[in-house]
Write a protein that holds these residues in place. Structure first.
Motif, short mmCIF file in Angstrom:
data_model
loop_
_atom_site.label_atom_id
_atom_site.label_comp_id
_atom_site.label_asym_id
_atom_site.label_seq_id
_atom_site.Cartn_x
_atom_site.Cartn_y
_atom_site.Cartn_z
N GLN A 27 0.91 -1.20 -0.07
CA GLN A 27 0.14 -0.02 0.02
C GLN A 27 0.79 1.20 0.11
OE1 GLN A 27 -2.81 -0.35 3.20
NE2 GLN A 27 -3.85 -1.90 2.33
N ASP A 28 1.87 1.40 0.80
CA ASP A 28 2.78 2.66 0.73
C ASP A 28 3.36 2.57 -0.54
OD1 ASP A 28 2.23 2.97 3.36
OD2 ASP A 28 4.07 1.98 4.20
N ARG A 29 3.81 1.57 -1.17
CA ARG A 29 4.53 1.67 -2.37
C ARG A 29 3.51 2.39 -3.58
NH1 ARG A 29 7.52 -4.44 -3.01
NH2 ARG A 29 9.39 -3.92 -1.69
N ASP A 30 2.13 1.74 -3.56
CA ASP A 30 1.32 2.44 -4.34
C ASP A 30 1.13 3.85 -4.23
OD1 ASP A 30 0.96 -0.05 -5.38
OD2 ASP A 30 -0.98 -0.37 -4.21
N LEU A 31 1.18 4.43 -2.75
CA LEU A 31 1.04 5.70 -2.55
C LEU A 31 2.50 6.49 -2.96
CD1 LEU A 31 -0.20 5.59 1.05
CD2 LEU A 31 -1.52 6.30 -0.93
N PHE A 82 -0.30 18.85 -5.56
CA PHE A 82 0.76 19.05 -4.52
C PHE A 82 -0.10 18.75 -3.14
CE2 PHE A 82 3.75 21.17 -6.90
CZ PHE A 82 4.88 20.77 -6.44
N LEU A 83 -1.37 18.91 -3.02
CA LEU A 83 -2.16 18.68 -1.87
C LEU A 83 -2.47 17.27 -1.91
CD1 LEU A 83 -4.78 21.51 -1.86
CD2 LEU A 83 -3.02 21.03 -0.11
N ASN A 84 -2.77 16.46 -2.90
CA ASN A 84 -2.94 15.11 -3.04
C ASN A 84 -1.31 14.66 -2.73
OD1 ASN A 84 -5.57 15.42 -3.94
ND2 ASN A 84 -4.85 15.19 -6.13
N ILE A 85 -0.49 14.94 -3.16
CA ILE A 85 0.94 14.43 -2.90
C ILE A 85 1.10 14.50 -1.39
CG2 ILE A 85 3.46 14.64 -2.86
CD1 ILE A 85 2.82 15.68 -5.98
N ARG A 86 0.80 15.59 -0.69
CA ARG A 86 0.94 15.72 0.68
C ARG A 86 0.11 14.82 1.45
NH1 ARG A 86 -1.51 18.05 5.11
NH2 ARG A 86 -0.05 19.19 6.45
N ASN A 87 -1.09 14.52 0.79
CA ASN A 87 -2.21 13.56 1.59
C ASN A 87 -1.35 12.23 1.46
OD1 ASN A 87 -4.03 15.51 2.43
ND2 ASN A 87 -5.09 15.28 0.34
N CYS A 88 -0.77 11.83 0.42
CA CYS A 88 -0.35 10.66 0.17
C CYS A 88 0.96 10.25 1.15
CB CYS A 88 0.08 10.46 -1.31
SG CYS A 88 -1.19 10.12 -2.63
N LEU A 89 1.55 11.26 1.24
CA LEU A 89 2.94 11.27 2.14
C LEU A 89 2.59 11.10 3.54
CD1 LEU A 89 5.25 13.81 0.19
CD2 LEU A 89 5.33 11.43 -0.01
N THR A 90 1.37 11.64 3.83
CA THR A 90 1.11 11.69 5.26
C THR A 90 0.51 10.14 5.63
OG1 THR A 90 -0.92 12.68 4.61
CG2 THR A 90 0.61 14.04 5.56
N MET A 91 -0.04 9.42 4.22
CA MET A 91 -0.45 8.21 4.90
C MET A 91 0.62 7.19 5.04
SD MET A 91 -4.05 8.57 2.29
CE MET A 91 -4.30 6.82 2.49
N ILE A 92 1.44 7.60 4.08
CA ILE A 92 2.72 6.43 4.11
C ILE A 92 3.39 6.25 5.64
CG2 ILE A 92 5.21 5.99 3.35
CD1 ILE A 92 4.69 7.73 0.84
N ASN A 93 3.40 4.91 5.87
CA ASN A 93 3.75 4.67 7.30
C ASN A 93 2.84 4.95 8.59
OD1 ASN A 93 5.73 3.05 6.26
ND2 ASN A 93 7.37 4.65 6.60
N SER A 94 1.71 5.48 8.00
CA SER A 94 0.83 5.89 9.18
C SER A 94 0.17 4.72 10.07
CB SER A 94 -0.39 6.79 8.53
OG SER A 94 -1.14 6.08 7.78
N HIS A 95 0.25 3.76 9.31
CA HIS A 95 -0.44 2.47 10.26
C HIS A 95 0.84 1.72 11.01
CE1 HIS A 95 0.57 1.78 5.70
NE2 HIS A 95 1.48 1.35 6.27
#
Length: 206
Positions: free
Chosen positions: A142-146, A177-190
């Motif tokens: 999932q993180d790779r997809d993000l 850039f907002l979408n990129i920011r959201n994706c980056l905040t989701m990476i490793n959030s679990h």
């Protein structure tokens, strides 16, 4: 399970003795059978020794006495050795596999599943381990997809910038850039990781 605040000589004490009932009862049954068989043989050996000792004055009786005693001891040692080897083999195999897989995980390998041989112990533990590896594999993918989504949007932004962007293009870049920011905040959030984990390990080793 460990009780909070309960300590015995500085060590945490366990609240329950039967943590893995299926595994522990299996060990208990094997030990009961082994001790029962050994008890019967030892009882026979002791009665035989008493019978021999009553004829101690006869020539050759001391030798028979010690031979019988050695036979009893050899039987007990042999049975315990066989049972110990059997039980330890059933445990050592799965533990060795687990240690090998942990080393693989440390190197980033998350695609292996531990396969048990028939009769091996710790089946529930290894099933949980396999489930954990599968969950980790899923989360990493999932993180790779993000990351891929973020890189794709960055490439799109670069392409737009290279063509003299209009006001509308700039709005689109802002949205990306907002979408990129959201994706980056989701990476490793679990994952719940401690920033002081290395320091804790060093303190425990002292």
């Amino acid at each position: 399970l460990l009780t909070k605040g309960e300590r015995n000589g500085g060590e945490k004490t366990r609240k329950y003795y039967f943590i893995e009932p299926e595994l522990q009862f299996w060990f208990i049954i094997v030990l009961i059978i082994a001790v029962s068989v050994e008890g019967i043989f030892v009882g026979y050996g002791i009665s035989r020794l008493f019978s021999i000792s009553s004829q101690w004055q006869n020539p050759g009786v001391p030798m028979v006495f010690f031979k019988t005693l050695l036979l009893v001891l050899a039987f007990i040692i042999g049975v315990n050795f066989i049972i110990g080897t059997y039980l330890s083999h059933k445990l050592a195999g799965p533990i060795f596999r687990l240690k090998s897989e942990f080393l693989q995980i440390q190197e980033g390998e998350l695609s292996n599943i531990v396969q048990l041989r028939p009769g091996d112990l710790l089946k529930d533990t290894l099933d949980k381990f396999n489930e954990t590896v599968q969950v980790l594999n899923k989360l990493v993918n999932q993180d790779r997809d993000l990351v891929k989504q973020s890189l794709a949007q960055i490439d799109q932004c670069q392409e737009i910038i290279s063509k003299k962007p209009t006001e509308r293009d700039l709005e689109e870049i802002k949205e990306k850039f907002l979408n990129i920011r959201n994706c980056l905040t989701m990476i490793n959030s679990h994952f719940k990781a401690s920033a002081n984990f290395d320091m804790k390990e060093e303190n425990q080793g002292k």
